[in-house]
Scaffold this motif. Structure first.
Motif, PDB file in Angstrom:
ATOM      1  N   ALA B 342       0.688  -1.217   0.094  1.00 29.91           N
ATOM      2  CA  ALA B 342       0.031  -0.085   0.115  1.00 29.91           C
ATOM      3  C   ALA B 342       0.894   1.221   0.031  1.00 29.91           C
ATOM      4  CB  ALA B 342      -0.909   0.108   1.221  1.00 29.91           C
ATOM      5  N   GLU B 343       1.939   1.260   1.057  1.00 29.83           N
ATOM      6  CA  GLU B 343       2.891   2.457   0.899  1.00 29.83           C
ATOM      7  C   GLU B 343       3.501   2.594  -0.160  1.00 29.83           C
ATOM      8  OE1 GLU B 343       6.407   4.014   3.636  1.00 29.83           O
ATOM      9  OE2 GLU B 343       5.392   1.921   4.262  1.00 29.83           O
ATOM     10  N   ALA B 344       3.877   1.380  -1.107  1.00 30.59           N
ATOM     11  CA  ALA B 344       4.734   1.406  -2.301  1.00 30.59           C
ATOM     12  C   ALA B 344       3.664   2.084  -3.325  1.00 30.59           C
ATOM     13  CB  ALA B 344       5.117   0.194  -2.795  1.00 30.59           C
ATOM     14  N   ARG B 345       2.572   1.629  -3.456  1.00 30.25           N
ATOM     15  CA  ARG B 345       1.315   2.236  -4.427  1.00 30.25           C
ATOM     16  C   ARG B 345       1.405   3.564  -4.182  1.00 30.25           C
ATOM     17  NH1 ARG B 345      -1.060  -3.092  -3.783  1.00 30.25           N
ATOM     18  NH2 ARG B 345      -2.182  -2.292  -2.273  1.00 30.25           N
ATOM     19  N   ALA B 346       1.198   3.921  -2.843  1.00 33.07           N
ATOM     20  CA  ALA B 346       0.909   5.481  -2.723  1.00 33.07           C
ATOM     21  C   ALA B 346       2.188   6.230  -3.270  1.00 33.07           C
ATOM     22  CB  ALA B 346       0.978   5.753  -1.248  1.00 33.07           C
ATOM     23  N   LEU B 347       3.358   5.971  -2.739  1.00 34.83           N
ATOM     24  CA  LEU B 347       4.651   6.601  -3.302  1.00 34.83           C
ATOM     25  C   LEU B 347       4.604   6.431  -5.015  1.00 34.83           C
ATOM     26  CD1 LEU B 347       7.243   5.103  -0.786  1.00 34.83           C
ATOM     27  CD2 LEU B 347       6.900   7.367  -1.577  1.00 34.83           C
ATOM     28  N   HIS B 348       4.414   5.363  -5.520  1.00 36.54           N
ATOM     29  CA  HIS B 348       4.280   5.115  -6.760  1.00 36.54           C
ATOM     30  C   HIS B 348       3.531   6.183  -7.633  1.00 36.54           C
ATOM     31  CE1 HIS B 348       3.263   3.652 -10.898  1.00 36.54           C
ATOM     32  NE2 HIS B 348       4.488   3.073 -10.934  1.00 36.54           N
ATOM     33  N   HIS B 349       2.368   6.612  -6.722  1.00 37.02           N
ATOM     34  CA  HIS B 349       1.426   7.373  -7.481  1.00 37.02           C
ATOM     35  C   HIS B 349       1.788   9.038  -7.245  1.00 37.02           C
ATOM     36  CE1 HIS B 349      -2.539   9.701  -8.049  1.00 37.02           C
ATOM     37  NE2 HIS B 349      -2.226  10.293  -7.286  1.00 37.02           N
ATOM     38  N   ARG B 350       2.492   9.235  -6.146  1.00 38.09           N
ATOM     39  CA  ARG B 350       3.331  10.491  -5.634  1.00 38.09           C
ATOM     40  C   ARG B 350       4.426  10.860  -6.909  1.00 38.09           C
ATOM     41  NH1 ARG B 350       5.374  11.680   0.219  1.00 38.09           N
ATOM     42  NH2 ARG B 350       5.651  13.666  -0.802  1.00 38.09           N
ATOM     43  N   TYR B 351       5.040   9.672  -7.367  1.00 36.89           N
ATOM     44  CA  TYR B 351       6.362   9.795  -8.339  1.00 36.89           C
ATOM     45  C   TYR B 351       5.383  10.124  -9.566  1.00 36.89           C
ATOM     46  CZ  TYR B 351      10.475   8.423  -5.829  1.00 36.89           C
ATOM     47  OH  TYR B 351      11.592   8.628  -5.162  1.00 36.89           O
ATOM     48  N   VAL B 352       4.499   9.647  -9.992  1.00 29.22           N
ATOM     49  CA  VAL B 352       3.788   9.710 -11.184  1.00 29.22           C
ATOM     50  C   VAL B 352       3.357  11.287 -11.235  1.00 29.22           C
ATOM     51  CG1 VAL B 352       2.052   9.235 -12.710  1.00 29.22           C
ATOM     52  CG2 VAL B 352       3.186   7.257 -11.873  1.00 29.22           C
ATOM     53  N   VAL B 353       2.754  11.576 -10.202  1.00 25.25           N
ATOM     54  CA  VAL B 353       2.326  12.947 -10.344  1.00 25.25           C
ATOM     55  C   VAL B 353       3.371  13.883 -10.259  1.00 25.25           C
ATOM     56  CG1 VAL B 353       1.205  14.840  -8.654  1.00 25.25           C
ATOM     57  CG2 VAL B 353       0.159  12.420  -9.053  1.00 25.25           C
ATOM     58  N   ALA B 354       4.638  13.747  -9.452  1.00 24.03           N
ATOM     59  CA  ALA B 354       5.627  14.795  -9.465  1.00 24.03           C
ATOM     60  C   ALA B 354       6.158  14.754 -10.709  1.00 24.03           C
ATOM     61  CB  ALA B 354       6.588  14.031  -8.171  1.00 24.03           C
ATOM     62  N   ALA B 355       6.231  13.554 -11.451  1.00 19.72           N
ATOM     63  CA  ALA B 355       7.171  13.485 -12.580  1.00 19.72           C
ATOM     64  C   ALA B 355       6.482  14.492 -13.704  1.00 19.72           C
ATOM     65  CB  ALA B 355       7.221  12.082 -13.084  1.00 19.72           C
ATOM     66  N   ARG B 356       4.822  14.187 -13.520  1.00 16.21           N
ATOM     67  CA  ARG B 356       4.238  14.970 -14.672  1.00 16.21           C
ATOM     68  C   ARG B 356       4.541  16.467 -14.105  1.00 16.21           C
ATOM     69  NH1 ARG B 356      -1.009  11.217 -14.037  1.00 16.21           N
ATOM     70  NH2 ARG B 356      -0.749   9.964 -15.691  1.00 16.21           N
ATOM     71  N   TRP B 357       4.656  16.856 -13.109  1.00 15.84           N
ATOM     72  CA  TRP B 357       4.919  18.365 -12.902  1.00 15.84           C
ATOM     73  C   TRP B 357       6.391  18.462 -13.535  1.00 15.84           C
ATOM     74  CZ3 TRP B 357       1.807  22.272 -11.802  1.00 15.84           C
ATOM     75  CH2 TRP B 357       0.883  21.982 -10.960  1.00 15.84           C
ATOM     76  N   CYS B 358       7.234  17.555 -13.321  1.00 19.59           N
ATOM     77  CA  CYS B 358       8.729  17.744 -13.621  1.00 19.59           C
ATOM     78  C   CYS B 358       8.527  17.986 -15.232  1.00 19.59           C
ATOM     79  CB  CYS B 358       9.412  16.811 -13.262  1.00 19.59           C
ATOM     80  SG  CYS B 358      11.180  16.896 -13.798  1.00 19.59           S
ATOM     81  N   GLY B 359       7.816  17.174 -15.947  1.00 18.51           N
ATOM     82  CA  GLY B 359       7.573  17.304 -17.292  1.00 18.51           C
ATOM     83  C   GLY B 359       7.003  18.597 -17.652  1.00 18.51           C
ATOM     84  N   ALA B 360       6.118  19.029 -17.191  1.00 21.43           N
ATOM     85  CA  ALA B 360       5.508  20.229 -17.350  1.00 21.43           C
ATOM     86  C   ALA B 360       6.452  21.378 -17.182  1.00 21.43           C
ATOM     87  CB  ALA B 360       4.292  20.695 -16.444  1.00 21.43           C
ATOM     88  N   TRP B 361       7.224  21.251 -16.231  1.00 16.59           N
ATOM     89  CA  TRP B 361       8.530  22.267 -16.035  1.00 16.59           C
ATOM     90  C   TRP B 361       9.449  22.366 -17.039  1.00 16.59           C
ATOM     91  CZ3 TRP B 361      10.569  25.986 -13.174  1.00 16.59           C
ATOM     92  CH2 TRP B 361      11.917  26.026 -13.050  1.00 16.59           C
ATOM     93  N   ILE B 362       9.769  21.147 -17.439  1.00 17.15           N
ATOM     94  CA  ILE B 362      10.738  21.160 -18.477  1.00 17.15           C
ATOM     95  C   ILE B 362      10.139  21.434 -19.796  1.00 17.15           C
ATOM     96  CG2 ILE B 362      12.075  19.304 -20.158  1.00 17.15           C
ATOM     97  CD1 ILE B 362      12.244  17.646 -17.493  1.00 17.15           C
TER      98      ILE B 362
END
Lengths: 577, 419
Positions: B342-362
């Protein structure tokens, strides 16, 4: 003409810069070589040393081999330290020479520095500058392309995690009623772990040689200390060896082996469990909810099978590090399979698995050292409690979510006897010195409160107690059977048997039965005074706890599963291949 | 005060040699006043360099402070505490309320930015040990073509985005993990990182400060702050005579040429390109979000919990036949695999969201960069590029006005190209 000193500075600084530069290149190469050598000759990476250690494992008394290992070990350590020293000194020398190189190179450069001459550059060409600007735009845009390719490349290594568990439709699952559970013998020592069932036909004696009183006798292929459980006409049993963990179903009426399912756990290779011979690899008794059978083995494999023998799910909760091997039996409450895994204070735990899927529902750490007692689920004032024992705590949990309801300390010793619930109290056989009764309706830490009663008479060390609510039977490993009043703890009677016991006593209506490790069964009257009704030999050893049933008594010996009944015909069966 | 560390395993008994094992100790905690001293030295050095660059216009003073910074913040403090790495502490604190940032880290993260806001990148000039070290090894600067220079500079923006993603999600401090110069300052580290650092320095002999220009994520923030700085590096102390002597003096490609001929209104082709780029901007941002979402799932694997969960999943499904140290330790411990998943899934989701922001930034950064390249500003003087100028003071002495001010011989200069 330049002054001589300026020429000397100019030429000298250049010479020093070149010399120090060459030194840096050579020293850098040497250090890299040293590093590579260190990897080859390092202590940890030495294949020769690993090989010799392997040989020593096979020939632990080989003194010459030991000397060889020591010599090689010393040599490798000396090599490592020498290389480390070279590396340290070389690095420091490189830093010093780098300073010299930079100073001399800067000086040499300054001496040779010429002012730029824009006159030779020609005029600026705006068209060319525009072309460069456009080219730069394309290059920057290409960076987005590079980032895109990198992102796609990285995405090929995406993490794969298990999907979240589907919400369990609790309402859709039909749990067996208390009456159904009581009607059967679904767990170790019965539905509530009290070792009691109201039946009337337990035989007082039998004779294996003549077949008198033996309805059937079937060979069990693999050994195990676990006891049988029964649901309608199905008897379930477990057995194991180093290669296989097996669940058996026998026909309760005929003794026929209906199926034997070897658990299949693909992949995960857990370290093989270290177990004592007295515990074995299949000590825990399985449990059933009337729809599935759940079994656990010494290597921590837990599995669910349906009544046709099909493995529904399996998982490994290990590795386990119980000093004698895992022995605690499984318990079940509604859709929760409850697994007590006491191994050591830092690693003991209680785990609840979804009975339908095997997925973990909750887990709590237990401040318990290794124990071998089985948990029981009882209903106190309409609420379920999961009672667990181990040194130094008896702890009650809510089986639904693992929350702790109450606890009491003061338990000691190697804890094998399981608790029972009798007369509104939890009876604990504390191998540390007493049998005590604790009111089951408390909350929080009950340690400061006195026990309802305590007695040091006939404290069991391995066997679990049995009670029908009116009498409590305690059996010690060296054969002292005591009958107590579960309400007050007062001893009604005691009797010494010249025998050793691991198996727990059970009460079948008006009779009490105990079976010694040698396979001698003693049947007594369930009464306020001792009266032996019969003594019979099984012909093989016995550590499992009998199952009293309506028409008979099921008993697992060292090699066979027996069905004992009054005036039964002989039926000996071999397992079907 | 050294404390005795508990032995986890019984030590061997050297019965034959009688060797006595020394008691293991752990180093004493660094005194707090030393941390405050670091912050004090940082502020003093920033103030000194700002004065040297903007008032004294002294290159030799900058070099002297640079040597001090390499010795103090580099070899003495072993590259830690470090303003570059502090981005990660600040990012983690922003996204994790339970994470506290010490005052010293806060000072190292924010004070150089504050100075940049007023005085330009004086931190990069000589206070940052990474920059100062590269500055010292720069012997024969070669001009990096503009197209390469500008495109490589994008890497630093990408690196900044990734560093924030990893720090904010608890995945680790990649700036510290992949710091090329800390192993040099510490005289220890993995061979790969040592070789990376040495290679950067070797390249830095010819290419001015490659790490600062193309990789440093903190330089990106300093550049943003410096681009609006109140006081800034001015190449000439007087008026620019368009002599072009400074044109090649910057080793970092941070001098903007004069553009007095730039049209007040851009030509039609430039207008069309500008419009196209404006339309492209949301496409780049959208593309970045999509690509970030793609990569986020893989980036999550860098997190130890996600990594362990994936491993356990492989073991549970039978895809692998053995256990790792981590998975064996997890199984032996008192941990819930369901909770881990469950913790890993939550982290995975956070990464995907954060990476999307990072992609938008780039996407946003590259889009803006393209827009800025498409706009030609009128410029009467040769000027230091405020965002990219590292305040090293090299260009001062290329200006004949400066030489005149100092009473040094002035070379013959061409007549102003634009009259």
């Amino acid at each position: 003409m330049k002054p001589l000193s300026q020429t000397i500075w100019k030429q000298g600084s250049l010479a020093v810069a070149i010399a120090s530069g060459v030194f840096l290149v050579l020293m850098g190469g040497l250090l890299l070589f040293n590093q590579a050598q260190g990897k080859v000759a390092g202590l940890v990476q030495s294949t020769e040393l690993v090989r010799l250690h392997e040989q020593l494992r096979q020939r632990p008394q080989d003194e010459a081999l030991k000397q060889r290992i020591r010599k090689l070990d010393l040599q490798l350590r000396q090599n490592s330290f020498t290389e480390l020293r070279i590396s340290h000194n070389g690095t420091r020398a490189m830093i010093a020479v780098t300073v010299l190189f930079l100073a001399s190179a800067h000086l040499a450069r300054k001496q040779r520095q010429k002012l730029p001459d824009p006159l030779t550059w020609g005029p600026r060409r705006p068209a060319e500058e525009n072309r460069i600007r456009l080219k730069t735009q394309y290059a920057v845009a290409a960076m987005f392309g590079v980032a895109a390719v990198a992102a796609v490349g990285i995405s090929l290594h995406a993490v794969r995690l298990p999907s979240p568990p589907a919400p369990v439709q609790v309402a859709a699952i039909r749990f067996p009623t208390a009456a159904e559970m009581r009607e059967n013998w679904p767990a170790f020592r019965g539905f509530d772990g009290s070792g009691h069932r109201e039946v009337s036909a337990i035989p007082a004696t039998w004779n294996v040689a003549s077949g008198q009183g033996i309805r059937w006798k079937t060979e069990v292929p693999l050994p195990g200390m676990s006891s049988p459980i029964r649901w309608t006409n199905a008897l379930f049993l477990t057995g194991a060896n180093a290669q296989s963990n097996v669940v058996y179903r026998f026909d309760a009426d005929s003794g026929k082996l209906v199926w034997a399912t070897t658990l299949r756990m693909t992949g995960s290779k857990m370290p093989g469990p270290k177990v004592m011979e007295d515990t074995g690899l299949a000590a825990p008794t399985p449990v059933t909810d009337g729809q599935r059978i759940y079994a656990i083995f010494a290597n921590a494999e837990v599995a669910a099978l349906d009544f046709s023998g099909k493995q529904l799910w399996i998982r490994n909760l290990g590795p386990l590090d119980n000093p004698y091997g895992h022995a605690a039996s499984l318990a079940i409450y509604q859709d929760r399979l409850l697994v007590q895994l006491d191994q050591g204070e830092a690693t003991s735990k209680l785990v609840a698995l979804n009975a339908g899927t095997g997925q973990e529902l909750w887990r709590v750490a237990r401040p318990i050292v290794g124990s071998w007692a089985s948990p029981i689920v009882v209903e106190v004032e309409g609420k379920p409690q999961l009672i667990t024992c181990g040194e130094p705590w008896v702890i009650s949990y809510n089986p639904l979510d693992g929350s702790e309801l109450w606890r009491a300390n003061g338990l000691g010793g190697e804890f094998a006897p399981s608790p029972i619930y009798a007369g509104g109290k939890i009876i604990i056989c504390n191998p540390g010195g007493d049998v005590r009764a604790i009111p089951a309706n408390g909350s929080g830490d009950l340690s400061p409160k006195p026990a309802a009663w305590k007695t040091d008479a006939g404290v069991p060390d391995v066997s679990s107690p049995a009670s029908d609510g009116r009498r409590l039977y305690l059996l010690t490993g060296d054969g002292q059977l005591s009958c107590l009043d579960p309400g007050s703890g007062q001893v009604k009677w005691k009797h010494e048997f010249k025998d050793d016991f691991y198996s727990s006593p059970v009460i079948g209506g008006s009779r009490v039965i105990i079976v010694s490790r040698k396979g001698v069964a003693y049947v007594m009257e369930n009464a306020d005074a001792f009266r032996e009704l019969g003594k019979s030999e099984l012909g093989e050893d016995c550590n499992a706890t009998p199952v009293p049933d309506r028409q008979c008594l099921y008993l697992r010996g060292g090699k066979h599963l027996f069905c004992l009944a009054e005036s039964a015909p002989v039926a000996v069966k071999s397992p079907e291949k | 005060m050294a404390q005795v560390v508990a032995q986890r395993f019984p030590p061997p008994q050297f019965t034959e040699t009688g060797h006595v094992l020394p008691l293991p100790t752990e180093p004493a905690v660094r005194a707090l006043w030393l941390d405050y001293l670091d912050a004090g030295v940082l502020i003093a050095a920033l103030a000194l360099v700002s004065w040297l660059v903007l008032r004294r216009r002294s290159r030799s003073g900058v070099v002297a402070v640079g040597i001090f910074s390499v010795l103090y913040f580099g070899f003495w403090r072993k590259g830690c505490i470090c303003s570059i790495g502090s981005i990660q502490n600040l990012s983690q604190a922003l996204f994790d309320s339970s994470f506290g940032v010490p005052l010293t880290v806060l000072a190292f993260g924010l004070v150089p930015l504050l100075f940049a806001l007023f005085f330009g990148r004086t931190f990069c000039a000589a206070v940052c040990p990474h920059g100062a070290l590269q500055d010292l090894v720069l012997l024969k600067p070669v001009k990096v073509p503009a197209w390469l220079d500008h495109s490589l500079r994008m890497l630093a923006w990408i690196y900044l985005g990734l560093a924030v993603v990893f720090a904010a999600t608890g995945g680790g401090y990649i700036i510290c993990q992949y710091d090329p110069f800390v192993p040099i300052f510490r005289l220890s580290g993995s061979l790969t990182m040592v070789l990376f650092g040495v290679s950067l320095l070797a390249v830095g002999i010819f290419v001015g400060r490659p790490y600062c220009r193309f990789l440093c994520p903190y330089g990106v923030l300093l550049g943003l702050a410096a681009s609006v700085s109140k006081w800034r590096v001015r190449i000439t102390p007087d008026t620019c005579t368009q002599c072009r002597l400074c044109e090649e003096s910057c080793a970092f490609g941070a001098i903007n040429k004069s553009a007095v001929d730039a049209p007040a209104r851009p030509p039609a082709a430039d207008k069309r390109r500008l419009m196209l780029l404006l339309v492209l901007l949301p496409v780049l941002i959208g593309g970045g979000i999509g690509l970030g979402g793609l990569a986020g799932g893989a980036l999550a694997g860098k997190h130890r919990i996600v990594n362990l969960a994936e491993r356990l999943q492989l073991e549970e499904s039978g895809a692998v036949q053995d256990t790792t140290d981590a998975s064996a330790a997890f199984r032996a411990g008192n941990h819930s695999i369901a909770t881990l998943y469950a913790e890993a899934r939550a982290l995975h989701h956070r990464y995907v969201v954060a990476a999307r922001w990072c992609g938008a930034w780039i996407g946003l950064v590259i889009g803006f960069k393209l827009l800025s390249l498409a706009i030609v500003r009128r410029r009467t003087d040769y000027e230091a590029d405020q965002a990219h100028c590292l305040s090293c003071a090299r260009c001062y002495r290329s200006c004949p006005q400066e030489l005149q001010r100092l009473g040094l011989p002035v070379p013959e200069t061409p007549k102003p190209a634009n009259g």
